[in-house]
Design an enzyme around this catalytic site. Structure first.
Site, PDB file in Angstrom:
ATOM      1  CB  SER A 237     -48.135  -3.709  30.426  1.00  9.15           C
ATOM      2  OG  SER A 237     -47.294  -2.459  30.349  1.00  9.15           O
TER       3      SER A 237
ATOM      4  CE1 TYR B 120     -51.891   0.252  29.556  1.00  9.50           C
ATOM      5  CE2 TYR B 120     -49.442   0.430  30.460  1.00  9.50           C
ATOM      6  CZ  TYR B 120     -50.497  -0.048  29.568  1.00  9.50           C
ATOM      7  OH  TYR B 120     -49.991  -0.830  28.378  1.00  9.50           O
TER       8      TYR B 120
END
Lengths: 444, 248
Positions: B140, B153
């Site tokens: 990501s 995250y």
């Protein structure tokens, strides 16, 4: 939570904001069907307001899975959001093709069934619905009922061609046609006027596909001059040798697209005239027999993605009507004269022969169907009212998948089935549960 | 016409929108597909659809990224050794919850780093021995720099990105290719209802297309929409003394 979207059909007229539900599965769908005034929307290829909900619209595109295929019978079971082009992509290489296809491959199966669409083979094989074995329809309680010619036959008969007003089609079984190649053997015939075009259609009734492009700016003795295009699925053995070894391969067409709205003046009587003159000359040179790949043959306009934008932001109106056989020539002559008289022209004018069809509410009837398109403006709206009058006077009717503006009185006057449909919907409570902007306008 | 028999593509996280889109793209090219997910029953409709559309074999396998003890058994239980393994596993969690609850934070860390890294490491060993194979890790942009809004995250994704980078370095001479994918915003079930800028948001199909092309071209690290490369370059180059006061 439903988001609010500006909804419109392929003609980009009319536009109406409204809540749009986007269910990912049947369970989520069931939460939307009970809201009242709901209509399902597939890929948005109906031209007018058929897929704009009266109170809320349900986007079915995420329910797009193929479920099973039987290579013995050619029956494909799929969810309503599956696009016809995806069916072709998957099954053409294996020797199958939809029995009936409209002029765009971007329609959803649900939309094709709800509009009971037709192709160039209506005179020989019938409409899309003729090859639907069954449909699963969700009612306002979220219950799914299977309907076929044997099981819930009334629901089946009203649903096919029912414009999404009997509930939400969630899946269906459709039959595919075995084919030997991806090619169509096309014969182009020049018809010097309407009479000649009709004679060509009548003598080609056993040909699978037929369609005519009319030069709708021709007048006088040339009125209705056309290029009639006949077609048959080509057998593998008859193909030119460069295609014979790989009969299902066809050239991948480059995709052009219209990235923005054309300015309003781009399409005027001059450009339409120039286009029609060019097309006519090109067609005359193409006279005779040729092999055309499936994509170019069935979907010439799909090659230009977003072609609806050439009419600019105001959008355009399609007009398609059918006239009974006996009145076809007289009625079509009046329509072409009326269209030519306004000088507005139609970018595309398409003529087809329909075979007989007996159904609860589908568009086709035996006779000739004419499709025209015009920019959405006051002049066109007035012209379309006059075309309506001609249609009704000759016992014809209009195609709701293309309609954005027909008056309720016109519809009910032209087609007593509309009144029967409205009455059935009233009695069963469907009229409040499922409704579109179109059904409200047409008092269905 | 002869067609080479292609090794299957294993999708870890095969029930996700991005996982399915990548699977469809490989299936379209004729690869057999194995969809691995926690709940394979829910995948049956997608499995059948994929097999029908692309006329390839599509199977499912039960896989839980948090159950690291079961991983060797999972690999041994596959009918065919996959030639390509794609991990799209991840869980954003809720940043507030992850800050307050160590259990929740650990879960995000394990689902985005520990689990995916361990399973990719195991496949790497198998591929190294075979002398060929492709590993695709969907990481990501959140891993490019820690931000207050999602650093738990993001840090796990940063770990996964670093792991893939190391793996690529280790396997470069062993015939095994490692691709790192940083999608940016994608319109999926996970992001439904979020107000994402259109120009920065990819459709899952676009991710599938880009991943397939990147595998063919043996790319190392890709952003799905290249604008993200520029955005992250700018975000990474902001000096920390300024960055720490910003709210991004």
């Amino acid at each position: 939570m439903m988001k609010t979207s500006e909804l419109m059909g392929w003609g980009r007229y009319p536009r109406r904001p409204g809540p749009l539900g986007q269910p990912r599965d049947e369970r989520q769908l069931s939460a939307y069907v009970g809201l009242g005034g709901v209509v399902a929307r597939g890929n948005g290829r109906a031209y007018g307001d058929a897929a704009i909900g009266a109170a809320a619209t349900v986007d079915m595109r995420a329910l797009n899975r193929m479920i099973s295929f039987d290579p013995e019978t050619g029956v494909l079971v799929a969810e309503a959001g599956v696009i016809l082009g995806d069916v072709i992509d998957a099954y053409l290489p294996r020797g199958w093709f939809p029995y009936v296809t409209p002029g765009t491959k971007f329609v959803s199966l649900g939309g094709a069934i709800a509009s009971d669409v037709h192709g160039k083979n209506h005179h020989s094989e019938g409409s899309f619905g003729a090859f639907v074995d069954w449909v699963d329809v969700m009612d306002a309680e979220g219950q799914v009922q299977r309907a076929s010619r044997h099981e819930n036959p009334d629901l089946f008969a009203w649903t096919v061609g029912g414009m999404g007003l009997t509930g939400v089609i969630v899946r269906a079984a459709i039959r595919l046609r075995p084919i030997e190649s991806a090619w169509i053997k096309q014969e182009t015939i020049v018809a010097k006027n309407l009479q000649a075009a009709i004679e060509t259609f009548e003598s080609a009734k056993s040909t699978t596909y037929s369609v005519a492009w009319i030069d709708c700016l021709a007048s006088g003795a040339d009125l209705g001059r056309s290029l009639v295009m006949l077609g048959e699925h080509a057998g593998a053995a008859e193909l030119p040798h460069q295609h014979r070894l790989r009969p299902f391969d066809s050239p991948v067409r480059g995709k052009k697209s219209v990235p923005f709205d054309a300015p309003g003046f781009a399409l005027n009587s001059l450009t339409v005239k120039a286009f029609n003159a060019l097309y006519w000359r090109k067609g005359q040179r193409a006279q005779g027999t040729s092999y055309v790949d499936w994509d170019s043959y069935f979907y010439p306009l799909d090659a230009v993605l977003g072609w609806n934008r050439i009419y600019g932001r105001r959008g355009f109106l399609q007009y398609q009507c059918v006239l009974p056989l006996s009145a076809s020539k007289v009625g079509l002559t009046e329509m072409l004269q009326e269209t030519a008289r306004t000088g507005q022209g139609s970018f595309l004018a398409v003529l087809k022969r329909f075979g007989a069809q007996d159904s609860k509410f589908s568009f086709p009837m035996e006779g000739y169907t004419l499709a025209l398109d015009f920019p959405a403006n006051a002049r066109s709206l007035a012209l379309l009212d006059r075309l309506d009058a001609i249609t009704v006077a000759h016992g014809g009717r209009v195609y709701l998948a293309k309609d954005a503006r027909t008056a309720a009185t016109t519809l009910h006057c032209a087609d007593p089935r509309a009144t029967a449909y409205a009455q059935m919907r009233e009695e069963t409570g469907l009229s409040t549960q499922f409704a579109s902007a179109q059904s409200e306008r047409l008092l269905l | 016409m002869t067609t080479a028999i292609l090794d299957p593509v294993l999708i870890l996280g095969g029930g996700s929108d991005i996982g399915l889109a990548i699977a469809h793209r490989f299936a379209k090219a004729g690869y057999p597909i194995v969809l691995a997910a926690r709940d394979v029953e829910k995948l049956e409709g997608n499995r059948a659809d994929m097999a029908l559309r692309h006329n390839v074999e599509v199977t499912t396998a039960t896989f839980d990224v948090l159950d690291t003890a079961a991983m060797p058994g999972f690999i041994a239980g596959l009918d065919h050794t996959p030639g390509t393994v794609v991990s799209v596993i991840g869980a954003m969690g809720e940043q507030d919850q992850s800050e307050a609850d160590p259990e929740a934070a650990a879960m995000v860390m394990r689902a985005n780093y520990e689990g995916p890294a361990l399973i990719m490491g195991m496949f790497a060993a198998q591929m190294e021995e075979a002398g060929h194979g492709v590993l695709v890790g969907v990481s990501s942009v959140a891993g490019d720099r820690g931000r207050a809004a999602n650093y738990i995250y993001g840090s796990a994704k940063a770990g996964f990105t670093a792991f893939l980078s190391g793996l690529r370095n280790r396997l470069a001479k062993r015939g095994v290719h490692v691709l790192t994918v940083k999608p940016g915003f994608v319109a999926t079930r996970m992001t439904e209802g979020m107000d994402l800028p259109k120009a920065l948001t990819a459709a899952p199909e676009e991710v599938g297309e880009k991943v397939f092309d990147a595998v063919q071209a043996r790319r190392n690290v890709i952003y799905v929409r290249s604008i993200w490369w520029l955005i992250m370059l700018i975000i990474r180059s902001i000096p920390e003394r300024i960055f720490k006061k910003m709210s991004l």
